[in-house]
Design a protein around this motif. Structure first.
Motif, short mmCIF file in Angstrom:
data_model
loop_
_atom_site.label_atom_id
_atom_site.label_comp_id
_atom_site.label_asym_id
_atom_site.label_seq_id
_atom_site.Cartn_x
_atom_site.Cartn_y
_atom_site.Cartn_z
N VAL A 170 -30.99 2.08 -15.93
CA VAL A 170 -30.33 2.70 -14.79
C VAL A 170 -31.35 3.59 -13.99
O VAL A 170 -32.03 4.24 -14.83
N ILE A 216 -29.35 7.00 -10.32
CA ILE A 216 -28.25 6.95 -9.45
C ILE A 216 -27.51 8.23 -9.08
O ILE A 216 -27.58 9.25 -10.02
N ASP A 217 -26.70 8.49 -7.97
CA ASP A 217 -26.39 9.64 -7.64
C ASP A 217 -24.70 9.14 -7.47
O ASP A 217 -24.45 8.15 -6.89
N VAL A 218 -23.54 9.77 -8.12
CA VAL A 218 -22.50 9.52 -8.05
C VAL A 218 -21.54 10.62 -8.37
O VAL A 218 -21.94 11.53 -9.00
N THR A 256 -24.40 2.98 -17.57
CA THR A 256 -23.98 4.15 -16.94
C THR A 256 -22.55 4.72 -17.58
O THR A 256 -22.44 5.68 -17.96
N VAL A 288 -19.10 1.80 -5.85
CA VAL A 288 -20.73 1.71 -5.53
C VAL A 288 -21.12 0.45 -6.10
O VAL A 288 -20.29 -0.10 -6.96
N MET A 303 -23.99 -1.85 -7.58
CA MET A 303 -24.91 -1.93 -8.38
C MET A 303 -25.86 -2.81 -8.37
O MET A 303 -25.27 -4.14 -8.40
N ARG A 321 -29.77 0.29 -9.54
CA ARG A 321 -29.53 1.12 -8.57
C ARG A 321 -28.53 1.08 -7.75
O ARG A 321 -27.66 -0.08 -7.73
N ILE A 322 -28.02 1.92 -6.89
CA ILE A 322 -26.89 2.01 -6.00
C ILE A 322 -27.24 1.36 -4.71
O ILE A 322 -28.07 2.13 -4.18
N GLU A 375 -22.20 2.15 -1.21
CA GLU A 375 -20.97 3.07 -1.68
C GLU A 375 -20.03 3.34 -0.60
O GLU A 375 -20.37 3.46 0.83
#
Ligand code: ADP
Ligand code: MG
Lengths: 276, 329
Positions: free
Chosen positions: B42, B45-47, B68, B228, B230, B234-235, B238
């Protein structure tokens, strides 16, 4: 997640934080409860775990004992069955604990993936270690109490202190279960369990179980005295013969240290393996 | 010291409203990284998952979805970055966070030594719930999972769909505020999948926040309010399923299969018919707002594919556009 459980206060809490022991929620008993539930379906095992030392008691103690006559133990002459019964009690505590903490734990760890789902709940690696080890020694407790009754009927119990042999056997169970479970976390296949047998069998035969320490050449006596089962046997023998002295403290300390180290080590390994 | 039993569930308002959207997120990750030795599973990532929503991680195998989910479930320490779950830090509050989560792992990990109902009882006890309460909940949850008549059966002979439903029922025993589902329907037949989706819709209506991973685009479209995409840790995109399709694809797709070993060789012939063309080993995908019109143009040019099909764009097309690869191969 090396940090211990939150919300602990006081001395115990500060101690738990200082020790290198992985996190737990203090709910190991829930795992014991789970094992009890699953065990009720396989009660046949309890019967076999009880009969093994009883068979040995009659074959070795009563049978061979009639050929051997009296032997010297703790500085006095006693019938062979009185000499060998404490050793069988200690050895069965070891065997039961090792069986539970190796084969059973390996299955749960590698195949049933039990601990993966347990660790998704508030329980932590320390709870898994403490729960499984506690379960292994609880079973040992039941066996040793039953064995003591049989030994008394066979005339192998000579002192009321023998009642303390039950908690003593539980201590032996703890020491072996914790080391056994720690070792299990390193095993990859069922074939690795041959190493367990390789360690257990000579200990069973040569820890002053069937013949006194003085029988060994002096060079070997040191080796024998270093093994954990020697201390287990000597501890139970002291109690069943009613010979309590400073030696007892040494035996107890040895086994307590083993239990503590084994438990912390197991918790650390479970954390390494499953919480990565 | 036992962990306090989790509070009463979730947000009763159900689907995300303005009010719930502005409240503290259920899950918040910033630059979250998970590395295994020198491999980064991972990669920053921003979630943000809001109360009551169904949030999805869509991506192919190996994208980093399970890694994740395990970090969110507090069973895998993050290598770097920030992570907050239920307003707490998994590094220090793992047990307390887990008390408020329900986890359905990628592989069923039911306790095969116990019966169906015992699985729920025992699991509830791991959360420190009283025996009486656990039994009440088990009865309700078995009803919910349509397993009441199998309560006393052992787990082993259950079908894949039943085991999955039992795993979900078990995960609900502590009335979790967030339900984490890692590939909930992978390996199930279509009918079993629909039964499961129906159960998940019900949970969503009751206000449980759902976080799920999938590599099925239809599942993502059906279940997720927001997701998102993936790839390689990486994302890459979104949004809501419809917004993602609108943003990264056209309304319609014309699929063409030619009698050729190499579809790339036919690219020149369809040049200019669509906004964009993707080449797959066995077909061409022509992206256009109007599939019918594209088909007429095909006829006008005298092209005769073995098969031609107009369909609406899906998340599969979004993924293909973003990564140049298909989701399920
Ligand atoms: N425990 C682990 N040790 C080493 N590599 C791992 C581990 N878990 C996952 N990986 C690797 O990380 C990548 C992402 O895996 P995963 O998170 O399971 O992806 P997904 O769930 O999207 O299929 C894969 O390449 C996988 O091999
Ligand atoms: Mg996965």
């Amino acid at each position: 997640m090396a940090a211990p459980a939150q919300g602990r206060v006081g001395v115990a809490g500060r101690l738990a934080r200082a020790l290198p022991v992985p996190a737990g929620a203090g709910m190991a008993r829930m795992l014991v409860e789970r094992n009890y539930r699953s065990f009720r379906r396989t009660w046949v095992i309890i019967v076999s775990g009880f009969f093994e030392p009883v068979f040995f008691l009659f074959a070795m103690g009563v049978g061979i004992g009639s050929l051997v006559g009296d032997v010297e133990a703790d500085g006095r002459l006693v019938p062979y069955v009185v000499f060998v019964a404490p050793a069988l009690l200690a050895a069965s505590a070891m065997n039961g604990a090792v069986f539970d903490s190796t084969t059973n734990v390996f299955f749960k760890l590698k195949y049933a993936k039990l601990y993966d789902s347990v660790l998704a709940t508030p329980l932590g690696p320390r709870d898994v270690a403490v729960g499984e080890i506690a379960w292994a020694l609880l079973r040992g407790l039941v066996y040793s109490a039953a064995f003591l009754v049989v030994a008394a009927l066979a005339g192998a119990v000579t002192s009321p202190l023998a009642l303390l042999a039950v908690p003593a056997a539980t201590l032996i169970g703890w020491a072996f279960a914790s080391i056994g479970m720690a070792a299990t976390t390193y095993m990859r296949t069922w074939a690795d369990f041959d190493y367990v047998q390789l360690a257990i069998l000579p200990m069973f035969l040569f820890s002053a179980t069937f013949f006194p320490l003085e029988t060994y050449p002096p060079a070997l006596q040191g080796v024998v005295q270093a093994t954990p089962l020697f201390h287990g046997v000597a501890m139970v023998r002291d109690l069943m013969l009613g010979q309590v002295g400073a030696d007892l403290l040494v035996h107890v300390t040895y086994l307590v240290v083993l239990g503590l180290v084994g438990t912390a080590w197991t918790a650390r390994r479970i954390e390494r393996l499953l919480l990565r | 010291m036992p962990v306090e039993p989790p509070q009463v569930p979730a947000d009763p308002t159900g689907s995300p409203t303005y009010e719930s959207a502005t409240r503290e997120p259920m899950i918040r990750a910033r630059g979250l990284v998970k590395a295994f030795d020198d491999f980064t599973a991972v990669d920053g990532i921003d979630v943000e998952v809001r109360p009551g929503e169904a949030f999805g991680f869509l991506g192919p195998n190996g994208a980093g979805k399970s890694s994740t989910m395990r970090m969110i479930g507090c069973v895998s320490p993050p290598t770097a970055g920030e992570l907050t779950v239920l307003g707490m830090d998994p590094r220090t509050d793992g047990p307390r966070i887990r008390a408020g989560l329900g986890v359905v792992p990628q592989r069923d990990s039911l306790d095969e030594e116990l019966t169906v109902e015992e699985n729920i009882w025992v699991y509830g006890r791991y959360f420190g719930l009283p025996r009486r309460l656990v039994r009440e909940r088990a009865a309700e949850l078995l009803e919910f999972a349509q397993l009441t008549d199998r309560a006393r059966s052992v787990v082993e002979p259950l079908s894949g769909g039943m085991k999955r439903r039992l795993t979900i029922a078990r995960a609900l025993v502590n009335s979790p505020r967030i339900l984490l589902l890692d590939e909930p329907t992978t390996g199930l037949d279509p009918q079993a999948r629909h039964v499961l989706w129906d159960r998940l819709f019900r949970l969503k209506r009751e206000g449980v926040t759902l976080v799920l991973t999938t590599h099925y685009m239809d599942e993502a479209e059906q279940l997720c309010d927001r997701l998102v995409v993936m790839d390689h840790g990486r994302i890459v995109a979104e949004g809501s399923p419809s917004a993602l399709i609108a943003q990264h694809s056209t309304r319609e797709v014309l699929e063409l299969r030619f009698d050729t070993a190499d579809h790339a060789a036919r690219l020149g012939e369809v040049d200019g018919i669509a906004e964009r063309v993707e080449v797959l080993p066995d077909r061409l995908l022509l992206y256009t707002a109007d599939g019918e019109a594209a088909q007429s143009e095909l006829h006008r040019r005298g092209l005769e594919p073995l098969a031609a099909l107009v369909r609406r764009s899906t998340l599969e097309d979004v993924f293909l556009h973003l990564t140049g690869r298909t989701l399920v191969d």
